[in-house]
Scaffold this motif. Sequence first.
Motif, PDB file in Angstrom:
ATOM      1  N   UNK A  57      11.147   7.414   1.048  1.00  0.00           N
ATOM      2  CA  UNK A  57       9.842   6.418   1.192  1.00  0.00           C
ATOM      3  C   UNK A  57       9.190   6.316   1.372  1.00  0.00           C
ATOM      4  N   UNK A  58       8.353   6.793   0.845  1.00  0.00           N
ATOM      5  CA  UNK A  58       6.842   7.604   1.536  1.00  0.00           C
ATOM      6  C   UNK A  58       6.231   6.145   1.644  1.00  0.00           C
ATOM      7  N   UNK A  59       5.563   4.524   1.993  1.00  0.00           N
ATOM      8  CA  UNK A  59       5.104   4.459   2.670  1.00  0.00           C
ATOM      9  C   UNK A  59       5.725   3.300   3.400  1.00  0.00           C
ATOM     10  N   UNK A  60       7.667   3.614   4.086  1.00  0.00           N
ATOM     11  CA  UNK A  60       8.503   2.889   4.880  1.00  0.00           C
ATOM     12  C   UNK A  60       8.393   1.613   5.020  1.00  0.00           C
ATOM     13  N   UNK A  61       8.735   1.105   4.003  1.00  0.00           N
ATOM     14  CA  UNK A  61       8.832  -0.297   3.375  1.00  0.00           C
ATOM     15  C   UNK A  61      10.115  -0.609   3.044  1.00  0.00           C
ATOM     16  N   UNK A  62      11.097   0.111   3.406  1.00  0.00           N
ATOM     17  CA  UNK A  62      13.081   0.453   3.238  1.00  0.00           C
ATOM     18  C   UNK A  62      13.244  -0.375   1.420  1.00  0.00           C
ATOM     19  N   UNK A  63      11.588   0.472   0.614  1.00  0.00           N
ATOM     20  CA  UNK A  63      12.272  -0.223  -0.725  1.00  0.00           C
ATOM     21  C   UNK A  63      12.038   1.347  -2.019  1.00  0.00           C
TER      22      UNK A  63
END
Length: 261
Positions: A57-63
């Motif tokens: 999860x590269x951007x760490x938004x949980x998606x």
Amino acid sequence: MIKKTTQLLAVLTITAWTSSINATPILAGTIINFDIGPLGGLDQDGGLPQSLYSSVDCDGDGDDDVWNHMGQTTGSTFFGGIQDIDGNELDATVTLRADGVLNRNGNANNNAWNNAQDVPTEVMNTWYYNVSGTMQLSLSGLDASLMYTVELFNSFGSWAGINNLSDMMVNGVFADGSAGPSTASAGNGWNRYTDGFIPKAGLTFSNVSATGGNLLVSTFSGPNPTVQAIRIEAFSMPEPSILAILGLGLVGLGWSRRKKS
Ligand SMILES: [Ca+2]
Ligand SMILES: [Ca+2]
Ligand SMILES: [Ca+2]
């Protein structure tokens, strides 16, 4: 007949309208992932197909992150239908074009990444290559008022101990901003085994501006250039007021120094 034509026009108009309102411009914070080299054709929007990976999860938004599959090596064609990391369809002006690519290939044998540096292993398992000359990947339609971080991933172990050096540049400069010569860690003579495969490192270009044609051009040259993935993130330029304050501070510093001497 007229009624049918009118209905058809209405449908076409609504289709064009909905696709235009769904298109998203590149904004500060937009991240675009490109998986370079996977097999597969174009998708139903006539542009690049995408896949979702849950492994990182590269951007760490949980998606799950969206990766655009650039598998077309024919060159001279700009491919659209690109999505950002969250699956938003970007404006049709945002396109990617490949030049100088000999072919694509893929296997898991030469990849030690295991989701390192927020890049899924599957993405690193495929690549573009040439045997000599220069490969180019040009991303067009960018906002020239923004700045960009570009990450290039060129990292695999060779079965024959052949780990050729290649030069990796963005818009004609190495990662340290110089046109060279420079260090391998800045992309000059990058050894995909010792600089990429073993440390599991990509090459990051910071504070890149899109050129006049709103382009970011990544080049790979050398005896056997390869590239497995590219990530681009947009961010705002520093506020002019902050720059102005810094400039005034420097002027003030110069003035006070002059007064003392
Ligand atoms: Ca995510
Ligand atoms: Ca698409
Ligand atoms: Ca790839």
